[in-house]
Structure formats: C-alpha cells, structure tokens
Design a protein around this motif. Structure first.
Motif, PDB file in Angstrom:
ATOM      1  N   LEU A   1       0.810  -1.213   0.000  1.00 42.14           N
ATOM      2  CA  LEU A   1       0.000   0.000   0.000  1.00 42.14           C
ATOM      3  C   LEU A   1       0.844   1.264   0.000  1.00 42.14           C
ATOM      4  CD1 LEU A   1      -2.802  -0.998   2.551  1.00 42.14           C
ATOM      5  CD2 LEU A   1      -3.003  -0.859   0.064  1.00 42.14           C
ATOM      6  N   ARG A   2       2.135   1.141   0.314  1.00 47.85           N
ATOM      7  CA  ARG A   2       3.006   2.320   0.384  1.00 47.85           C
ATOM      8  C   ARG A   2       3.502   2.773  -0.986  1.00 47.85           C
ATOM      9  NH1 ARG A   2       7.505   2.652   2.364  1.00 47.85           N
ATOM     10  NH2 ARG A   2       7.265   4.720   3.281  1.00 47.85           N
ATOM     11  N   ASP A   3       3.253   2.020  -2.034  1.00 51.56           N
ATOM     12  CA  ASP A   3       3.790   2.348  -3.353  1.00 51.56           C
ATOM     13  C   ASP A   3       2.802   3.227  -4.119  1.00 51.56           C
ATOM     14  OD1 ASP A   3       4.707   2.399  -6.004  1.00 51.56           O
ATOM     15  OD2 ASP A   3       5.573   0.391  -5.850  1.00 51.56           O
ATOM     16  N   PRO A   4       3.068   4.534  -4.251  1.00 48.79           N
ATOM     17  CA  PRO A   4       2.097   5.419  -4.905  1.00 48.79           C
ATOM     18  C   PRO A   4       1.965   5.174  -6.403  1.00 48.79           C
ATOM     19  CG  PRO A   4       4.105   6.627  -4.379  1.00 48.79           C
ATOM     20  CD  PRO A   4       4.238   5.279  -3.748  1.00 48.79           C
ATOM     21  N   VAL A   5       3.006   4.609  -7.023  1.00 51.29           N
ATOM     22  CA  VAL A   5       2.938   4.339  -8.470  1.00 51.29           C
ATOM     23  C   VAL A   5       2.008   3.150  -8.734  1.00 51.29           C
ATOM     24  CG1 VAL A   5       4.253   3.661 -10.504  1.00 51.29           C
ATOM     25  CG2 VAL A   5       5.209   5.336  -8.906  1.00 51.29           C
ATOM     26  N   LYS A   6       2.169   2.071  -7.956  1.00 50.93           N
ATOM     27  CA  LYS A   6       1.285   0.910  -8.113  1.00 50.93           C
ATOM     28  C   LYS A   6      -0.163   1.266  -7.781  1.00 50.93           C
ATOM     29  CE  LYS A   6       4.658  -2.784  -7.283  1.00 50.93           C
ATOM     30  NZ  LYS A   6       5.056  -3.898  -6.384  1.00 50.93           N
ATOM     31  N   ALA A   7      -0.344   2.235  -6.900  1.00 47.19           N
ATOM     32  CA  ALA A   7      -1.699   2.616  -6.486  1.00 47.19           C
ATOM     33  C   ALA A   7      -2.348   3.599  -7.457  1.00 47.19           C
ATOM     34  CB  ALA A   7      -1.670   3.230  -5.092  1.00 47.19           C
ATOM     35  N   TYR A   8      -1.594   4.068  -8.438  1.00 45.53           N
ATOM     36  CA  TYR A   8      -2.168   5.028  -9.400  1.00 45.53           C
ATOM     37  C   TYR A   8      -2.651   4.273 -10.629  1.00 45.53           C
ATOM     38  CZ  TYR A   8      -2.977   9.165 -12.206  1.00 45.53           C
ATOM     39  OH  TYR A   8      -3.574  10.150 -12.972  1.00 45.53           O
TER      40      TYR A   8
ATOM     41  N   GLU B   1      10.367  -2.504   6.151  1.00 44.82           N
ATOM     42  CA  GLU B   1       9.828  -1.969   4.897  1.00 44.82           C
ATOM     43  C   GLU B   1       8.627  -1.066   5.152  1.00 44.82           C
ATOM     44  OE1 GLU B   1       9.202  -5.653   2.718  1.00 44.82           O
ATOM     45  OE2 GLU B   1      10.964  -5.205   1.497  1.00 44.82           O
ATOM     46  N   LEU B   2       7.747  -1.481   6.063  1.00 45.25           N
ATOM     47  CA  LEU B   2       6.581  -0.668   6.394  1.00 45.25           C
ATOM     48  C   LEU B   2       7.001   0.666   7.020  1.00 45.25           C
ATOM     49  CD1 LEU B   2       3.533  -0.235   6.802  1.00 45.25           C
ATOM     50  CD2 LEU B   2       3.721  -1.549   8.936  1.00 45.25           C
ATOM     51  N   THR B   3       8.025   0.648   7.861  1.00 45.73           N
ATOM     52  CA  THR B   3       8.446   1.846   8.591  1.00 45.73           C
ATOM     53  C   THR B   3       9.526   2.647   7.867  1.00 45.73           C
ATOM     54  OG1 THR B   3      10.079   0.543   9.845  1.00 45.73           O
ATOM     55  CG2 THR B   3       7.892   0.799  10.822  1.00 45.73           C
ATOM     56  N   LEU B   4       9.867   2.258   6.645  1.00 46.40           N
ATOM     57  CA  LEU B   4      11.006   2.868   5.957  1.00 46.40           C
ATOM     58  C   LEU B   4      10.870   4.377   5.825  1.00 46.40           C
ATOM     59  CD1 LEU B   4      13.669   2.700   4.453  1.00 46.40           C
ATOM     60  CD2 LEU B   4      12.385   2.130   2.368  1.00 46.40           C
ATOM     61  N   GLY B   5       9.706   4.857   5.389  1.00 50.81           N
ATOM     62  CA  GLY B   5       9.545   6.295   5.185  1.00 50.81           C
ATOM     63  C   GLY B   5       9.760   7.087   6.457  1.00 50.81           C
ATOM     64  N   GLU B   6       9.190   6.603   7.571  1.00 56.50           N
ATOM     65  CA  GLU B   6       9.354   7.307   8.844  1.00 56.50           C
ATOM     66  C   GLU B   6      10.790   7.202   9.350  1.00 56.50           C
ATOM     67  OE1 GLU B   6       7.121   9.237  10.050  1.00 56.50           O
ATOM     68  OE2 GLU B   6       5.544   8.661   8.647  1.00 56.50           O
TER      69      GLU B   6
ATOM     70  N   THR C   1       2.332  -4.143  13.606  1.00 58.37           N
ATOM     71  CA  THR C   1       1.517  -4.769  12.562  1.00 58.37           C
ATOM     72  C   THR C   1       0.972  -3.749  11.578  1.00 58.37           C
ATOM     73  OG1 THR C   1       0.842  -6.507  14.114  1.00 58.37           O
ATOM     74  CG2 THR C   1      -0.481  -6.263  12.129  1.00 58.37           C
ATOM     75  N   THR C   2       0.609  -2.569  12.080  1.00 58.70           N
ATOM     76  CA  THR C   2      -0.147  -1.621  11.246  1.00 58.70           C
ATOM     77  C   THR C   2       0.489  -0.261  11.051  1.00 58.70           C
ATOM     78  OG1 THR C   2      -1.394  -0.702  13.117  1.00 58.70           O
ATOM     79  CG2 THR C   2      -2.275  -2.694  12.091  1.00 58.70           C
ATOM     80  N   ASP C   3       1.426   0.123  11.909  1.00 62.65           N
ATOM     81  CA  ASP C   3       1.867   1.512  11.972  1.00 62.65           C
ATOM     82  C   ASP C   3       3.172   1.723  11.207  1.00 62.65           C
ATOM     83  OD1 ASP C   3       2.614   4.123  12.804  1.00 62.65           O
ATOM     84  OD2 ASP C   3       1.555   3.848  14.689  1.00 62.65           O
ATOM     85  N   PRO C   4       3.256   2.762  10.380  1.00 62.62           N
ATOM     86  CA  PRO C   4       4.513   3.040   9.677  1.00 62.62           C
ATOM     87  C   PRO C   4       5.586   3.658  10.555  1.00 62.62           C
ATOM     88  CG  PRO C   4       2.888   4.704   9.117  1.00 62.62           C
ATOM     89  CD  PRO C   4       2.175   3.662   9.937  1.00 62.62           C
ATOM     90  N   HIS C   5       5.295   3.899  11.822  1.00 59.16           N
ATOM     91  CA  HIS C   5       6.287   4.431  12.756  1.00 59.16           C
ATOM     92  C   HIS C   5       6.845   3.306  13.626  1.00 59.16           C
ATOM     93  CE1 HIS C   5       3.576   7.811  11.859  1.00 59.16           C
ATOM     94  NE2 HIS C   5       4.638   8.576  12.009  1.00 59.16           N
ATOM     95  N   SER C   6       8.143   3.329  13.851  1.00 61.35           N
ATOM     96  CA  SER C   6       8.763   2.385  14.783  1.00 61.35           C
ATOM     97  C   SER C   6       8.439   2.791  16.216  1.00 61.35           C
ATOM     98  CB  SER C   6      10.286   2.382  14.595  1.00 61.35           C
ATOM     99  OG  SER C   6      10.629   2.032  13.279  1.00 61.35           O
TER     100      SER C   6
END
Length: 669
Positions: free
Chosen positions: A233-240, A562-567, A625-630
């Motif tokens: 769900l974090r990939d904006p290109v795949k989601a477009y 991978e989920l928390t990478l952006g934060e 499980t759900t949060d992009p923050h560590s």
C-alpha cells in the motif's frame, strides 16, 4: 492519531526550562547504571521508565500522551464556556453537541432505538443488485463497506481533484489479525472479535447473533485475504490506476457502478477515477457473487453498530471498549465521559473549537519563532543537498527545485471552515454525529470540478501532531504543539534544535523519503531521478530496512523495516539536518557547557528525551503490525546509531552496543 506521520508528541519536553533542569533536560530520570554508549534511550529515560505506570485508560504513556491530556481541560473549558454563553450560532453548536453527548440518562432510555432505522434499511434488502446503493450509503455515513473512497489531488495532474477508490471493509486494524492464525495472540484476538460481534448484534436485537457473528468474521476473513498488505500500500505508483468511468465495469462486471456513483452523488461529475488496488476489486466482484445475501446483511448491520456504538447506551459503549480499548490497546479503564465528549465534539466541530483555542493559547511570538526555525531548517537542507556525495548534479538540481517550492503552514489556517449548514440538536446525539459525518463527506465531494484549495488544513489547530502532504508539497505544524513543553522560544538552542528542529527536519524529509521522493515540487508523481541516483538511494534504504527489521519490542514481534522505511528515513535525515541547522545557528561560536554537558550532548539528549514513552504489549503488537512508525525506543536509538555527531559527542566506540561501523551507518540527506 499519535503515530500519524511524525507523532510530534514527544517533540519538546526538553525545551521547558521551567519544568526541567537548566540544561533543558530532566536529569533526574537519567539512569547512570546504563551507559549512554550502550542504550541511550534507557540511559536518559531509565528512571522514568522504571517508576512510571501507564494510566489505566491509556494503551501507552509518554510525553505526547501527557501533553494531549494536559490540553483536554483547556478544550473542555472552551466547550463548556460556549455552552453557557451561546453567544453565536457556532458556540450554540458546540454546546448542544457536547450536552447531547453528556446526557447519559437519555441515551440509556433510548438503548438501541437510534440505530433501528439503519438496521431496518439493511434488513429490507431483497436483492444483491441493491448492494452498490448500500455501499454508497455506507461511504457517505462512514460505516465500513468493502469499498471506500477518498477525494484528493490527481497524483499525475495536481491541478485537479479526483475520486480514489480503495480497499476497505475490515473491523480489525489489519489483514494480519485475520490471517495469522498460527500466532497465538492474533488467534486470541480473532476469537474475542467474534465474541464482540455476537454480543453487539444481540444488543441490537439480533436473535441469531451467534451464527451471524461467525458468518461476519468468515466474510471479513475472505476480504482480508484479498487485501494488499501494508507494504504494498506504500507504493504510490502501483496505487495510481486511472480508469475511465465507462470502463469500471471491466473491473467488477457484476457491480452496478452507475448506481454506486449515483448514490455517492458523483455520477456525471467525473470522467475517470483512480482505483488504488485493482486486483482487490476484481476479486471482490467474485466474493460478492459467491456470498449469500443472508451473510451480507449481518455484515452490514455489524458495521452500522460498530460505527455508532460510542454514541449509544452504556451496554454498547462498554462492549465496544472491551474489544477496541482493552483487547487491541491493552487499556483497563475507559476514559472519563467528559474526555470522550470533548473528543467527539472536536471530531464534529474541530475548527470552531480550534479558532477559540488559537485565540486563547497560541501567542503570536510562537508562530514567529517557529517560522524562523523552519526557515533555518530549509536552509540547512538546501546546503545538505548541495554537499551530497552520492547524488548527481542533475538530480540535485531537481531536489533543490522541489525544496524551493515547499509551503510551510504554522499554527492555524488562513481561513476557517464554515459550519453554518450543519444542524446540531441538543437532544439527538446520534443524529448530530450522522449529520456531522454527512457534512464532512459532502465537503469532500463538493471539491470535484473545483480548483485545488491550497489553504485547507488536514488537521485542526489543537491537534498535537504534524504532517507532510506530497500532493501540496507542504509541511504543517498545528498550534497545539508549538508551546511548552514542546516549543519554547526562550529555551536552550541545543535542546530546541534536537527536539522541535528534528521535528521540522523530519517533515521536510518526508518530501524526500522513499514515497515523497517520487513526487515533484508541484505534487505530481514524476521520476526526477537519474538511474544511478535511484540505485544509490535504494542501496541506502535497503541498509535502513535491515537495521530496523532487527528490532523487537515484544518477544516474537519485530519491526517491519519496509513498512516503517519512510518514517525511519525522515527520523534519520531530520535529526541529521537539525544538527546541521544547530551548528549553523551558532555562527561559528562555541556552544556553552551547561551542567557539564556540551551543546552537542544536549542536542542528542533533547532528541532522546522527546521520545520518552512506554506502551502495553497489545499496543506494541498493533503498532508493529499496522503503523509506519517504529516504537519510540527504536526511533531514538536506531536514529542515533547512524549519526556521526552522536559518536563524537558521547565517545561511542567499537564494542559499545550503540556502535555501528562507519560502513553500516545510513545518512541519506
């Protein structure tokens, strides 16, 4: 709320010289038995961690939660003053909504009656052809349905608003809660969820609650199997995925899109939509065809009950808390009624309350000082981009162009929301909630076909948080965080830069994290990187994923790197940029030594103190499980281990637990 983007919660405890030592750091919480070089988070906060109990009504407790709790009486006074004076229509709306929420005797008398018209609507379904209209009705009333939507800028044409259809329909936080049946804690939660569905269906009058609850959970499990996971769900290109309205039928041939779009009120207003997860919609078409209407009815009934439970009688409120508060969050007591009333009133009338909050609690000097700090951090970022060794001049030029277009928003919006069309009735709590929801949804739908509103805020001024919006390329800092202990214009610069400075740097860095870096300065998804720079960037982010994936807050549960990478990118880059800005602020002069600590030491202490917190196991499991923050411990130590200045400030050497070899350290911006 807490973890949204930066969860600024912790941001500036260090800045309050009155509440802390003259260093700006609460030195009484330092645990000398734990070396700074081995675990800086526990070294600086150890005595607090050992002596502090999480309040029974909370799932976690720290600087953020404390400040949130501290402002609740301020908001309560604003609301109760409005109720007493009712000097204008907006104040009357505030007072009447809060009064309706606090009238527990009336809610007890009503029981399940307020939701019976909604349940009757569902019971009257006689054909699956009626489902698209029901989906639309649920979307407009914020009741869960397998398809949801959002209105936002077109990611490849930032001059237009677009309808974006997304996967939805689950009553638990994530697909993993349904699918990880070999995980004992997840299996226990799933069983308790089914028991909750059964109990609340029965409270609403369902005479076949046990069988229907089992069917609901089975259906949601099938939906969960179709969901994209959090990383995807974090990939904006795949989601477009731009789909002409006329071709939506190819995704779901069995679904009446015209009835759905008409029910939403957007038929004829758009030529195309965005479908974020097309494979999900294709699979959902078959699932709906294969699922009996007698299963779908209790599913939709459950979602009506779940959405409205907090606004019904005590039996519903308690059953809702038993699962969503206790089981998922670990809290053992409900928050007092007045606090829940404040939150509910804010949810309906946030900017009216925010306007009063700003007038009473946000000095103009705070905004001016914050503007200066933001300016300094942007200047440091500009300098950092110029000096990057791993990036080519071509990509640097593009990065600088994007940085130059950043829009800071500080404190409060330039124009306030107009609530004049929202009807609030002192004797109709659920009606108030319903009308407020319809009002908010219609506000979004009304954007279609209109110019982009660049003055709009995504948070109220009294929200203790901040965010970066890649579509508007803006960084936003609400008023509530710009006060002691978060922000103090008279505090030690080292601590201010280590806390609020890193917060600012964090939000700027979101424009250049693995998601934000895919947008240009105008908010369009556009690849402005050279192939070589892509490769260099991905090599660094891969190292960061590996680092954080090794952290475990609860035995058997690890951080998802991978989920928390952006934060994590934003934390690491934000602190690095804040350090540069702090050094620039000294103007070449040495920082004073205070209580034996150098300026650099106080800078990093400010960062670690800002993330001081503890959480219950259930909350930590939900977070990883759900949060992009560590979790805060790893946001603190994980970031510091990558900062060269930290090694110098505290003499961290090979053999120390905080040590990473230079080749393994990651600084991206």
């Amino acid at each position: 709320m807490k973890k949204h983007l930066l969860a600024l919660a912790a941001a500036l405890l260090a800045a309050s010289a009155g509440a802390a030592d003259k260093t700006g750091i609460e030195l009484q919480y330092i645990d000398p038995a734990i070396r700074a070089q081995d675990d800086f988070f526990k070294h600086l906060n150890g005595k607090w961690l050992a002596s502090t109990e999480i309040p029974a009504e909370m799932s976690s407790w720290g600087v953020w939660e404390k400040l949130y709790e501290d402002i609740q009486p301020q908001l309560r006074k604003i609301i109760e003053d409005a109720a007493q004076s009712a000097a204008n229509a907006d104040q009357k709306r505030i007072g009447d909504f809060y009064a309706a929420y606090m009238d527990e005797a009336r809610l007890e008398q009503l029981g399940a009656a307020p939701i019976q018209p909604e349940l009757a609507r569902i019971a009257a379904l006689s054909d699956k052809k009626q489902l698209p209209a029901l989906f639309a009705y649920h979307n407009r009333h914020n009741f869960a349905a397998p398809i949801d939507l959002g209105i936002h800028q077109d990611n490849k044409d930032s001059t237009k608003y677009v309808v974006d259809f997304v996967q939805s329909g689950l009553g638990m936080p994530d697909r993993d809660y349904y699918l990880k049946k070999n995980d004992a804690k997840m299996a226990e939660t799933l069983a308790k969820y089914q028991a909750t569905v059964e109990k609340m269906l029965a409270l609403a009058g369902d005479s076949n609650a046990a069988a229907n609850a089992k069917a609901v959970v089975a259906f949601e499990t099938k939906i969960a199997q179709l969901h994209w996971d959090k990383v995807a769900l974090r990939d904006p290109v795949k989601a477009y995925n731009k789909v002409p309205v006329a071709k939506l039928g190819a995704l779901m041939p069995g679904y009446d899109w015209n009835a759905y779009l008409t029910g939403l009120g957007v038929a004829g207003k758009v030529d195309y939509v965005i479908v974020s997860q097309p494979s999900y919609l294709k699979a959902l078409d078959k699932l709906l065809a294969d699922t009996p209407l007698d299963t779908l009815k209790p599913y939709f009934a459950w979602n009506v009950i779940r959405a409205n439970a907090p606004y019904l009688s005590k039996a519903f409120v308690d059953a809702n808390f038993e699962f969503y508060g206790k089981q998922l969050g670990g809290a053992t007591e409900q928050r007092p009624r007045w606090k829940r009333g404040v939150s509910a009133t804010e949810g309906a009338l946030g900017e009216i309350i925010g306007k009063a909050y700003v007038e009473q609690h946000f000095p103009a000097a705070n905004k001016a000082r914050m503007e200066e700090l933001v300016k300094n951090l942007l200047a440091a970022y500009k300098d950092s981009i110029d000096t990057l060794a791993w990036m080519s001049p071509q990509t640097k030029k593009e990065a600088q162009a994007k940085l130059a277009k950043f829009t800071p928003k500080i404190g409060y919006p330039n124009k306030w929301r107009d609530y004049s069309k929202l009807v609030i009735d002192r004797n109709d709590l659920l009606g108030n909630v319903t009308r407020a929801t319809e009002f908010a949804v219609q506000k979004e739908l009304d954007k279609l076909g209109k110019p982009i509103d660049r003055d709009e805020w995504g948070m109220t001024p009294q929200t203790i948080n901040a965010y970066y919006n890649p579509e508007l390329n803006e960084i936003v800092f609400p008023a509530a965080i710009l006060q002691p202990p978060f922000f103090d214009a008279n505090a030690d610069d080292a601590v201010n830069y280590g806390a609020i400075g890193a917060v600012i740097g964090h939000e700027i860095s979101h424009g250049f994290d693995d998601q934000g870096a895919q947008y240009d300065g105008d908010g369009n998804l556009r690849d402005w990187w050279t192939a070589r720079d892509h490769k260099n960037f991905k090599a660094r982010t891969k190292m960061l994923v590996k680092q954080y994936s090794a952290f475990s807050p609860v035995k058997g549960y690890k951080v998802n790197g991978e989920l928390t990478l952006g934060e994590n990118i934003a934390d690491n880059s934000g602190l690095a940029i804040a350090y540069k800005a702090y050094k620039l602020s000294l103007g070449g002069k040495p920082a004073p030594v205070i209580e034996g600590y150098s300026g650099d030491q106080r800078f990093y202490q400010g960062w670690a103190q800002a993330w001081r917190a503890k959480a219950r196991d259930a909350a930590l499991i939900q977070q990883v499980t759900t949060d992009p923050h560590s979790p805060e411990e790893f946001r603190t130590n994980g970031t510091l281990r990558n900062q060269p200045g930290f090694y110098e400030a505290f003499g961290v050497k090979k053999g120390d637990r905080m040590y990473l070899a230079p080749k393994d350290r990651v600084i991206i911006w």
